[in-house]
Design a protein around this motif. Structure first.
Motif, PDB file in Angstrom:
ATOM      1  N   CYS A 196       0.828  -1.200   0.000  1.00  0.00           N
ATOM      2  CA  CYS A 196       0.000   0.000   0.000  1.00  0.00           C
ATOM      3  C   CYS A 196       0.865   1.253   0.000  1.00  0.00           C
ATOM      4  N   CYS A 199       2.706   2.088   3.334  1.00  0.00           N
ATOM      5  CA  CYS A 199       3.865   1.237   3.659  1.00  0.00           C
ATOM      6  C   CYS A 199       5.044   1.549   2.733  1.00  0.00           C
ATOM      7  N   CYS A 217       0.028  -0.977   9.112  1.00  0.00           N
ATOM      8  CA  CYS A 217      -0.460  -0.892   7.735  1.00  0.00           C
ATOM      9  C   CYS A 217      -1.913  -0.412   7.802  1.00  0.00           C
ATOM     10  N   PRO A 218      -2.235   0.681   7.118  1.00  0.00           N
ATOM     11  CA  PRO A 218      -3.613   1.197   7.174  1.00  0.00           C
ATOM     12  C   PRO A 218      -4.646   0.159   6.738  1.00  0.00           C
ATOM     13  N   CYS A 415       0.453  -6.044   1.418  1.00  0.00           N
ATOM     14  CA  CYS A 415      -0.650  -5.410   2.153  1.00  0.00           C
ATOM     15  C   CYS A 415      -1.963  -5.950   1.590  1.00  0.00           C
TER      16      CYS A 415
HETATM   17 ZN    ZN Z   1       0.416  -1.430   3.916  1.00  0.00          ZN
END
Ligand code: ZN
Length: 421
Positions: A196, A199, A217-218, A415
């Motif tokens: 993502c 990251c 990580c969102p 991700c």
């Molecule tokens: Zn991520």
């Protein structure tokens, strides 16, 4: 409209600040207008302040040698003094939230905002006093770069979301989706569809020596999966502790005061009876994040307002061979939101996608304040972004993706985006 000078600068205690604004809590005598509010003031770069002060000094000691202010400024290596600008007591923050944002996010999850009058001859001194008063409380890295905007202040009164007896945690969740591969270049597709944006950006920042939340990580936070949300909170907490509270993605307020990691024991006993501060806080936050619609709403808005990725937007721009256009007006934003809510526009409509991207950026850059034990989640810092930044975002995106492409494939972070699986 209430006025800044209805209060004294000493009635406001420094609370926190972001890149664009600085926030103070009302601590003065009971007052129905100001009780339970924070004052949000726009910041300005320090260089300009320093420059203009230098201008004033230099220009006041001018001699006949220089024909004009411009010549004098050039001699001292300064940019010419800016022309006087018409006073603008308001920026559209409040209208933008009311007319656009509140149609996309349920108002129950937004703070109340109202303007505070900052016009008049005494405002300048009032703001200078507040600026001097708060300086010792500001982080050193912020003090070096900016300060309260004094010449053209914007002051907004907002609901105080961190005060009271409980704990408030401010989380900056950032980008909650992986881009569609459709508009990505061959060079970036393999990288950007697996790792993502947050990251990858964290990796770039880390190579430049910055402290970043490596364990966060969102996509975990937005996943709706309890163990992944817990993992995200754990990553944010660890980064907060490791950086001694410097990371801007996680801030903790206990009984209205921002705490540093060294004060983490004050968390214990407020929201539950767990003895470990990290466990106590995460256990309290988790049920709120699992039930609130705010994360789901944010991720949906970010994704659907940015269907092309910045690469697709840049390609559309090149194809249209037309400028991105001026800064959107409030009317244009309002019309855009109506078009978006009714199902979008034609894929080739450049201006539609410019506004969509700007609005997506607003939702990628906001923060969420979660209160425990109250159990509320409110989205803040939903300001309009400037169209001038689109080109910089494109450059930054390229830099981030290229830097990440250098990471050996086996070491790249995977991700997981719940949508599109
Ligand atoms: Zn991520």
């Amino acid at each position: 409209m209430p006025h800044l000078i209805d209060t004294a600068p000493t009635d406001w205690a420094y609370l926190s600040e972001g890149g664009a604004t600085i926030v103070f809590t009302y601590t003065g005598a009971p007052n129905p207008v100001f009780d339970g509010t924070v004052l949000r003031l726009r910041k300005g770069p320090l260089e300009l302040d320093g420059d203009s002060r230098l201008h004033d000094r230099v220009l006041s000691s001018r001699t006949k040698v220089f024909a004009s202010d411009e010549d004098l400024a050039a001699y001292y290596g300064l940019s010419p003094p800016p022309p006087p600008r018409p006073h603008s007591p308001e920026d559209p923050t409040v209208e933008f939230q009311r007319e656009c944002i509140a149609r996309l996010i349920p108002p129950a999850h937004l703070p109340n905002l109202a303007y505070l009058d900052a016009t008049g001859p005494t405002t300048h001194v009032w703001l200078e006093t507040l600026a001097a008063q708060c300086e010792p409380h500001r982080p050193p890295e912020r003090r070096r770069t900016d300060g309260i905007e004094i010449a053209e202040p914007t002051s907004v009164l907002a609901t105080d979301l961190v005060g009271g007896e409980g704990i408030a945690v401010e989380i900056k969740p950032k980008w909650g989706f992986l881009p569609s591969p459709m508009y990505l270049s061959d060079h970036t597709r393999a990288v950007k569809t697996r790792t993502c944006r947050f990251c990858m950006h964290a990796h770039l920042k880390a190579t430049k020596g910055e402290t970043v939340p490596r364990g966060y990580c969102p996509l975990d936070l937005y996943s709706g999966d309890e163990s992944r949300v817990k993992q995200a909170l754990s990553g944010l907490w660890d980064a907060w502790v490791e950086s001694d509270g410097i990371v801007n993605s996680f801030r903790v307020f206990v009984r209205g005061k921002k705490i540093r990691p060294a004060e983490k024991s004050t968390i214990v006993g407020i929201a539950n009876d767990l003895a470990d501060p990290k466990e106590a806080l995460i256990s309290a936050l988790l049920p709120v994040l699992m039930t609130t619609p705010v994360l789901r709403t944010l991720a949906h808005l970010q994704r659907t307002l940015d269907p092309l990725d910045i690469e697709g937007l840049a390609a559309l721009h090149a194809q249209a061979d037309a400028p991105l256009g001026p800064e959107p007006t409030l009317d244009e934003y309002t019309a855009f939101v109506s078009a978006y809510l009714s199902g979008g526009a034609s894929p080739a409509d450049l201006r539609y996608h410019v506004l969509a991207y700007l609005l997506s950026a607003t939702f990628k850059d906001c923060s969420v304040i979660v209160r425990v034990p109250d159990g509320t989640a409110t989205i803040i810092d939903l300001d309009a972004k400037s169209v001038e930044r689109v080109r910089k975002w494109h450059e930054l995106d390229w830099e981030i993706a290229c830097a990440y492409a250098l990471v050996p494939e086996g070491e790249r972070k995977m991700c997981v985006d719940v949508v599109g699986q």
